[in-house]
Structures are given as structure tokens and as C-alpha cells.
Design a protein around this motif. Structure first.
Motif, PDB file in Angstrom:
ATOM      1  N   PRO A 148       1.218  -1.047   0.207  1.00  0.00           N
ATOM      2  CA  PRO A 148       0.146   0.207   0.086  1.00  0.00           C
ATOM      3  C   PRO A 148       0.604   1.318  -0.137  1.00  0.00           C
ATOM      4  O   PRO A 148       0.898   2.101   0.897  1.00  0.00           O
ATOM      5  N   VAL A 149       1.891   1.218  -1.112  1.00  0.00           N
ATOM      6  CA  VAL A 149       2.306   2.391  -0.948  1.00  0.00           C
ATOM      7  C   VAL A 149       1.989   4.069  -2.208  1.00  0.00           C
ATOM      8  O   VAL A 149       0.753   3.397  -2.365  1.00  0.00           O
ATOM      9  N   GLU A 150       2.583   5.400  -1.803  1.00  0.00           N
ATOM     10  CA  GLU A 150       2.269   6.110  -2.410  1.00  0.00           C
ATOM     11  C   GLU A 150       2.264   6.088  -3.833  1.00  0.00           C
ATOM     12  O   GLU A 150       3.554   6.261  -3.941  1.00  0.00           O
ATOM     13  N   PHE A 153       5.524   7.802  -5.048  1.00  0.00           N
ATOM     14  CA  PHE A 153       6.954   8.030  -4.402  1.00  0.00           C
ATOM     15  C   PHE A 153       7.185   6.155  -3.855  1.00  0.00           C
ATOM     16  O   PHE A 153       8.136   5.945  -3.148  1.00  0.00           O
ATOM     17  N   SER A 155       9.061   3.661  -3.312  1.00  0.00           N
ATOM     18  CA  SER A 155      10.887   3.491  -3.942  1.00  0.00           C
ATOM     19  C   SER A 155      11.329   2.187  -3.004  1.00  0.00           C
ATOM     20  O   SER A 155      12.680   1.787  -2.384  1.00  0.00           O
TER      21      SER A 155
ATOM     22  N   ARG B  34      12.953   8.464   2.866  1.00  0.00           N
ATOM     23  CA  ARG B  34      12.705   8.014   1.395  1.00  0.00           C
ATOM     24  C   ARG B  34      11.670   6.087   2.087  1.00  0.00           C
ATOM     25  O   ARG B  34      10.386   6.023   1.542  1.00  0.00           O
ATOM     26  N   ALA B  35      12.196   5.827   3.415  1.00  0.00           N
ATOM     27  CA  ALA B  35      11.405   4.635   3.468  1.00  0.00           C
ATOM     28  C   ALA B  35       9.661   5.455   4.129  1.00  0.00           C
ATOM     29  O   ALA B  35       9.036   4.949   3.699  1.00  0.00           O
ATOM     30  N   ALA B  37       8.669   7.883   2.853  1.00  0.00           N
ATOM     31  CA  ALA B  37       7.874   8.374   1.627  1.00  0.00           C
ATOM     32  C   ALA B  37       6.673   7.472   0.893  1.00  0.00           C
ATOM     33  O   ALA B  37       5.856   7.704   0.836  1.00  0.00           O
ATOM     34  N   ASN B  38       7.609   6.093   0.481  1.00  0.00           N
ATOM     35  CA  ASN B  38       6.686   5.050   0.789  1.00  0.00           C
ATOM     36  C   ASN B  38       5.436   5.030   1.181  1.00  0.00           C
ATOM     37  O   ASN B  38       4.476   4.432   0.614  1.00  0.00           O
ATOM     38  N   PHE B  39       4.968   5.188   1.740  1.00  0.00           N
ATOM     39  CA  PHE B  39       3.632   5.071   2.992  1.00  0.00           C
ATOM     40  C   PHE B  39       2.951   6.829   3.561  1.00  0.00           C
ATOM     41  O   PHE B  39       2.182   6.930   4.779  1.00  0.00           O
ATOM     42  N   ARG B  64      14.095  10.739  -4.279  1.00  0.00           N
ATOM     43  CA  ARG B  64      12.662  11.403  -4.611  1.00  0.00           C
ATOM     44  C   ARG B  64      11.955  11.812  -3.843  1.00  0.00           C
ATOM     45  O   ARG B  64      11.078  12.384  -3.501  1.00  0.00           O
ATOM     46  N   HIS B  67       9.823  15.356  -0.551  1.00  0.00           N
ATOM     47  CA  HIS B  67       9.168  16.758  -0.118  1.00  0.00           C
ATOM     48  C   HIS B  67       9.076  16.118   1.764  1.00  0.00           C
ATOM     49  O   HIS B  67       9.021  17.949   2.016  1.00  0.00           O
ATOM     50  N   ALA B 159      16.631   2.801   8.480  1.00  0.00           N
ATOM     51  CA  ALA B 159      15.438   2.711   7.543  1.00  0.00           C
ATOM     52  C   ALA B 159      14.212   1.738   7.607  1.00  0.00           C
ATOM     53  O   ALA B 159      13.459   1.881   7.558  1.00  0.00           O
ATOM     54  N   LEU B 163      10.565   1.797   7.707  1.00  0.00           N
ATOM     55  CA  LEU B 163       9.386   1.383   7.151  1.00  0.00           C
ATOM     56  C   LEU B 163       8.209   0.586   8.125  1.00  0.00           C
ATOM     57  O   LEU B 163       7.241   0.442   7.059  1.00  0.00           O
TER      58      LEU B 163
END
Lengths: 272, 272
Positions: A148-150, A153, A155, B34-35, B37-39, B64, B67, B159, B163
Motif C-alpha cells: 500500500p505505497v504512495e 513515491f 521506492s 525514502r522509507a 515517503a513510501n507510506f 525522490r 518533499h 530505515a 519502514l
């Protein structure tokens, strides 16, 4: 994290196989093994890796997960790698135009556990670093598992994806959440001791004039008691708090006594 | 994983803050971002990082997740980093001898979601690469969150720990099952006010000689803080408790002054 307890043995319980399809970097095989080890997975299979096996970089990156690295099996094709499994899921982040059910990690883990509990074997396919799984590999699976990732983003690298699936498998398998250590809370003290604390504090506050007026006192007392009660204080904590009250309350007495003792010592000295 | 859909915007929804205490490697700050941003997490706070900020390595490793990196805030102390939060959890792999509840990631996430849904702010503390969190940092938290890892093979890096927590937050948040707030409770005060209470009490106890020896002081302070933290005190309750401390502390001054005023009044009267 600093936390490894080396005194514990590992038990090879039935658990899902992790299948890496054409992994390019040896390091990713190692970090995958390490991610698996955190949550009790041990059956790692690699299909047509870029580099020969054994792989120095994989071994180095696996850190202490030797028991996983030692059991790695290498296959020429994904068909051979999943030959003995009854349930296969393909992990993918991109939408696939395919007639496959799609599950989140939780449901995927639950389904694998059902099968494993029933004596069957299950496995999860993970794709290449850059390109993921090919459609014909996804087609071999019973369903797709995705995270369930954004969307903007996403990654997750291979080891992270494996980590999340391993974690969910552990979560679902141990539904009672088996943590390496549990709540460090002493039992709450009997109510009698808590009331003792209340009375001690209130008697002190009566003497120090905290309750400005008699009619305000009941509400103020209730509010103080409510605040302390919520803390679920243990016997030791109540004892400590009563010591705190006494220490502040009687400090001036102690200081007064110390001052008088100092005076007396001076007086005695000047007599000599 | 190959899967980023760049066409989607990011919405900064209320979500838990991630606080890294004295991160040593810039790369780990980046992989954390980064971790996150995924969620959908975006509030990253770093306390006294080893290297100056902005940090090239962090930016590079964040890929990426710009933000998140753009919104990173740097604090000198952990107290300042958590000042505005009402709920704080400390993530740790090692058992701590402290009166703190211990939750797994799922329960931790559920509790954070309740508070956030009720308009409060929550955050998670993560420790240093080698040493994790110090006891006095754990003492500032409401509870400990730990992961259900195999004790012999626990090897989650920062990380990865972030995550997993981010994943569980997303899982619980999307369930739509937000546990209702306990009725009738005023909101918990921001951590800054609670720390104000701690400092007030400890400064007073230093003066009254409550801490018998210097080496015992840290543990005694941690235990006192743990007891008060569990009560989830509101702003009003903190104000009242500080009034309680002052009332007891300064009573002898008031009594001394009253006695002197009474003496002065008698002296004046006898003159008439």
C-alpha cells in the motif's frame, strides 16, 4: 539496531519460500537473507543470478544470517524454483493487465499461513532490481501481492519488500504478537496505597494553604486524585512519591536543623 | 521496485513525526526519508546530527523523497524535537528496566492514529546507529514500541525500523477503524509542558536533597518521569501540579513571612 541476543537457537519452522528472479547484485541477495532472518524466514531461492554462487558480496551483506545463506538454492528457471510449491504469489508494484487477484501484504500473509498450516508449501516471487517480474512470471502465480505505497513515491528495494512480507508473515503467524520482551510495568498498587498517597498529599496541602477556599477544595481534590489515578502507580512509585512530598515538605525543617547544628558546632568550637 | 507513478501529487496529511536522535550517517537520514515517503509520512526531525544540515549524502540517499528532505527540521535536543507532541513512543530492541508499557508496531500504530484522529500530535523516537536510544530519552516517551523479531537475528537498521512503523501506520490508518477517544478526557498537554513539570520538580528535589547520591539520580529521575508520563496529564493538570510543588516548597517562606508580619503587627500595636 543494537539488540541481537546470540544465546538463542534458530528453529527451521515451515514458512514461505522467498524466490528472487534474476537478482543482479550479490549485495541484494545478502540483504534479503538478512531481512528474512529478522522474522524467522530461511528458505531463499535464487533464479539465474547474474553472478555465480556462492557470492562473496552476498555473504558479506548477509551479516549474521548465515543459516539462510547456507540454505540458498540456485535454479536455472523460475518454473524449477517453484516446482514444489502449492501456492505462489508474485510481488509487484506496477499494475498488471492480468486476471489475477491482488492482495495486500496482510491478506497475502494470511492466505500463505492457511496453506502452510494445512501442510502445503507457499512462496513469494520478487523481481529484478530495475524491471521487477516479467509478465510470464506473474502469470505463473496464483495472485499478486502489492504494497500500500504512495504511488508517487514507491521506492521499495528488494530487501525492503521482503522485509515487509516477512514482517506481515510473522504478524499473522503469531497473532498474539510475540515480542522479544513484554510490558515492563509493575502491577498497579492496591487502591489502599493510592488512597494513602492522596491523604498524605492533601494533608500536606491543607497545611501549606494550597486550597484557597473550603468550597473549592472538593473539586480540586477530585481533580488531583484523577490525575494520579490515571498513572496506574505501582507500590514502589507510590512510596517514591510520598518520599517526594516529605522531602519538599520537610526541607525547611532539615535546613533549620542543619543551621542550628552548624551554629552549635561553631559555639562549641569557640569555647575550646 | 520499478513502480513510481510520478503523475500523482502528495498530500501532507496529519501523520506521526519521525525523530532520529543523533543520527551518525547522512545516508541513513536519506534512506529514512525514502522509507517514510513510501507510506505517506513526511514529518522528519533530526536531533543533533553528527554532520551539519543540509547533508549531501542524505539528499542523495533520499532519492525522490525531496518533499520529506525539504521539510526536515533540526533540533539541538530531543526535548525540543518533541515539544509540540502529545504522544511519544520510543522504538527499542533492547529490554529497558523502566516502568513503560511495551507495544508491537500494530498496537503502537493504532494508538497513534487514535490520538491523531482526535487532533493531537504523535511521534516516534529512533536511536543512534550503534547505541539506539539512551535511557533518559526512553523516559521521555509514553511507551516503548518494539518489533517482533527473532531475538538471535535482530538486525533492523534505522530505515528498516522506520519502514515497518510507516507501513503499520498506513495499514491501520486505511482500515478506517479509528478507535474512539476515551470520553471526557481533556487533551494531553504538549510534551514541552510535561518537561516543564519534570524540570520544576527535579530542581526542587535537588534543593531539598531528595536525590541521595549523584549516581542514583538519573535512574530516580527516569522513574519519576515515567510515573507522571503515564498519566497523560492535560495542560490544566500540569499547571495544578506545579502549583502543588510550589505550595509545599514555599510554605515555610510564607509561614516565615506571616510570622514576621505578625511580629511586626504586635510591635506596632504595643507602640500605640
Amino acid at each position: 539496531m543494537a539488540g541481537t541476543d546470540k544465546s538463542q537457537e534458530f528453529t527451521f519452522r515451515p514458512s514461505p519460500a522467498i524466490i528472487l528472479c534474476e537478482p543482479q547484485l550479490g549485495e541484494n541477495i545478502g540483504t534479503t537473507a538478512r531481512a528474512m532472518a529478522n522474522f524467522g524466514l530461511w528458505d531463499l531461492r535464487i533464479v539465474n543470478p547474474r553472478d555465480p554462487w556462492p557470492n562473496e558480496r552476498a555473504i558479506a551483506a548477509a551479516s549474521r544470517a548465515d543459516h539462510v545463506i547456507d540454505k540458498v538454492r540456485v535454479f536455472a528457471t523460475v518454473e524449477e524454483a517453484i516446482a514444489d510449491l502449492q501456492l505462489v504469489f508474485a510481488t509487484t508494484a506496477r499494475r498488471r493487465d492480468m486476471q489475477k487477484p491482488v492482495y495486500g501484504p496482510e491478506e497475502g500473509a494470511q492466505r500463505m499461513i492457511s496453506h502452510i498450516a494445512g501442510g502445503e508449501k507457499a512462496g513469494l516471487l520478487f523481481g529484478r532490481e530495475k524491471w521487477g517480474l516479467y509478465n510470464e512470471e506473474v502469470a505463473l502465480a496464483d495472485a499478486i501481492v502489492t504494497f500500500p505505497v504512495e504511488a508517487a513515491f514507491a521506492s521499495l528495494n528488494i530487501a525492503q519488500a521482503v522485509l515487509l512480507m516477512a514482517y506481515e508473515w510473522r504478524q499473522q503467524a503469531d497473532k498474539g504478537e510475540v515480542l522479544p520482551f513484554s510490558g515492563g510495568l509493575d502491577p498497579t498498587a492496591p487502591r489502599e496505597e493510592l488512597i494513602g498517597l492522596f491523604l498524605h498529599l492533601e494533608e500536606t496541602l491543607d497545611r501549606t494553604g494550597f486550597f484557597k477556599t473550603e468550597d473549592k477544595r472538593p473539586t480540586m481534590v477530585d481533580n488531583l486524585r484523577a490525575a494520579f489515578a490515571r498513572a496506574q502507580l505501582s507500590t514502589q512509585e507510590i512510596r517514591t512519591l510520598r518520599g517526594v512530598i516529605s522531602s519538599i515538605d520537610r526541607a525547611h525543617l532539615r535546613q533549620g536543623r542543619k543551621a542550628r547544628e552548624a551554629e552549635a558546632a561553631k559555639a562549641t568550637k569557640s569555647k575550646d
